[in-house]
Design a protein around this motif. Sequence first.
Motif, PDB file in Angstrom:
ATOM      1  N   ASP A 294      73.050  11.165  32.347  1.00 46.69           N
ATOM      2  CA  ASP A 294      73.476  11.706  33.668  1.00 46.69           C
ATOM      3  C   ASP A 294      73.156  13.222  33.557  1.00 46.69           C
ATOM      4  N   ARG A 295      71.788  13.291  33.417  1.00 42.38           N
ATOM      5  CA  ARG A 295      71.191  14.963  33.352  1.00 42.38           C
ATOM      6  C   ARG A 295      71.587  15.756  34.374  1.00 42.38           C
ATOM      7  N   VAL A 296      71.411  15.215  35.632  1.00 46.90           N
ATOM      8  CA  VAL A 296      71.710  15.952  36.893  1.00 46.90           C
ATOM      9  C   VAL A 296      73.198  16.430  36.941  1.00 46.90           C
ATOM     10  N   GLY A 297      74.047  15.370  36.731  1.00 51.54           N
ATOM     11  CA  GLY A 297      75.770  15.416  36.706  1.00 51.54           C
ATOM     12  C   GLY A 297      76.036  16.602  35.954  1.00 51.54           C
ATOM     13  N   LEU A 298      75.439  16.446  34.493  1.00 55.63           N
ATOM     14  CA  LEU A 298      75.710  17.488  33.499  1.00 55.63           C
ATOM     15  C   LEU A 298      75.533  18.736  34.124  1.00 55.63           C
ATOM     16  N   LEU A 299      74.229  18.920  34.305  1.00 56.30           N
ATOM     17  CA  LEU A 299      73.752  20.181  34.900  1.00 56.30           C
ATOM     18  C   LEU A 299      74.882  20.973  35.909  1.00 56.30           C
ATOM     19  N   ALA A 300      74.857  20.094  36.976  1.00 53.50           N
ATOM     20  CA  ALA A 300      75.579  20.539  38.239  1.00 53.50           C
ATOM     21  C   ALA A 300      76.993  20.567  37.891  1.00 53.50           C
ATOM     22  N   ARG A 302      78.240  21.795  34.810  1.00 47.87           N
ATOM     23  CA  ARG A 302      78.074  22.963  34.064  1.00 47.87           C
ATOM     24  C   ARG A 302      78.052  24.149  34.948  1.00 47.87           C
ATOM     25  N   ALA A 303      77.208  24.077  35.908  1.00 48.60           N
ATOM     26  CA  ALA A 303      76.862  25.248  36.707  1.00 48.60           C
ATOM     27  C   ALA A 303      78.136  25.569  37.761  1.00 48.60           C
ATOM     28  N   ALA A 304      78.677  24.228  38.119  1.00 52.96           N
ATOM     29  CA  ALA A 304      79.935  24.440  39.136  1.00 52.96           C
ATOM     30  C   ALA A 304      80.884  25.170  38.332  1.00 52.96           C
TER      31      ALA A 304
END
Length: 402
Positions: A294-300, A302-304
């Motif tokens: 889940d690359r998008v979930g990981l990025l989102a 961490r960004a949040a």
Amino acid sequence: MTAPLNDAHPAGPGRALPDTQQGMRRRNLARVMHTVSAQGPLSRAAVASRIGLTRAAVSSLVDELIRSGLIEELGPERPGRVGRPGSALAVSGHGPAGIGAEIGVDHLAVCAVDLRGTVRSRTVRYGANRGRAAAPVIQELTGLVRRVVAEARQEGLWPAGLAVAVPGLVARDGRTVVRAPNLDWHDTDLSALLPDEIPLTVGNEANFGALAELWLGEGTPRDFLHVSAEIGIGAAVVVDGHLLRGTRGFAGELGHVPVRPEGPPCPCGGRGCLEQYAGEEAVLRAAGLEPGEDRVGLLATRAAEGDEDVRRALRDAGTALGVALTGAVNLLDPESVVLGGALAGLAPWLLPSLEDELDRRTAGPACPVAVSRLGSEGPLLGAAHSVVRGVLDDPAGVAVRG
């Protein structure tokens, strides 16, 4: 059997019908189907009023559509109307269904959508497809298609067609993947690999995503530029409700627009392409993260949480997107840009730098940027709905099966 691509949508017989009595009847059947689909439940009288035909003519058309299993009667209209209530008509929740499939770099997905637009069955398989030969990938996809078709049949549905979304260039024959750099496929005829018992169309995933936005999005204009991303980045241009496909059908390869001509090499053979700065893997590398399922979930996530490395990587990706989109916006003057796919899930951190770049570089007034509510589901839903639209466009061309 392979259905041809056209500018309206990749999988429907949106072709012009002959100017004969039979052609006129087929067009009127389509008008009834579209009217009931968009505005139903409606009585025969209400349909006649909306499309400008006599009640007798509409009644004959409706009877044919009921016999074909495409429209069903729900019973008397709601009370309170003047005169004798007519029987309310709706598109059938049984009968033909659109089967959509998606071949992603790291997943396969299939769904069945009925004529009412409801997803009746869906399955997904996660796993790397990059570098694999097409035959074993298609064999797995075929198994998923058969599973979904079997589940749909249990609910009284049968497949009117199969539309497959792929991350690459597709020839106008609607079956040949000319080039898919992130899969490393070249000149691959999917009709030779997939079972031929279901009419097949193959199309670019960004095109299907744009059509899903056009058909299912809320308040989507008829002129827009749709941009989506996973490992790669694709785009589609919609003009007056139709795809702008280009001479060979390859329009929209935004991911391979160079934003830094001397940048890193790209699988397409170029250097410094947008994908090398704004694709999922590129953003993960810039953030110092390892790719996972889940690359998008990981990025989102961490960004949040305030991870500055991730936020900086997303800001830089937004800037690169803005540079590439500026050329497209200046050239095409779309009413809006729509971010779909993975970009939709990362929009809060991409948009500020993307919009700053667009505002700074665009020659005319600022082009608004919207975020798709369909997200990564767009290509799969667009593929399935393209088959459904084909049924609505030419109901007389649908063989009755069961």
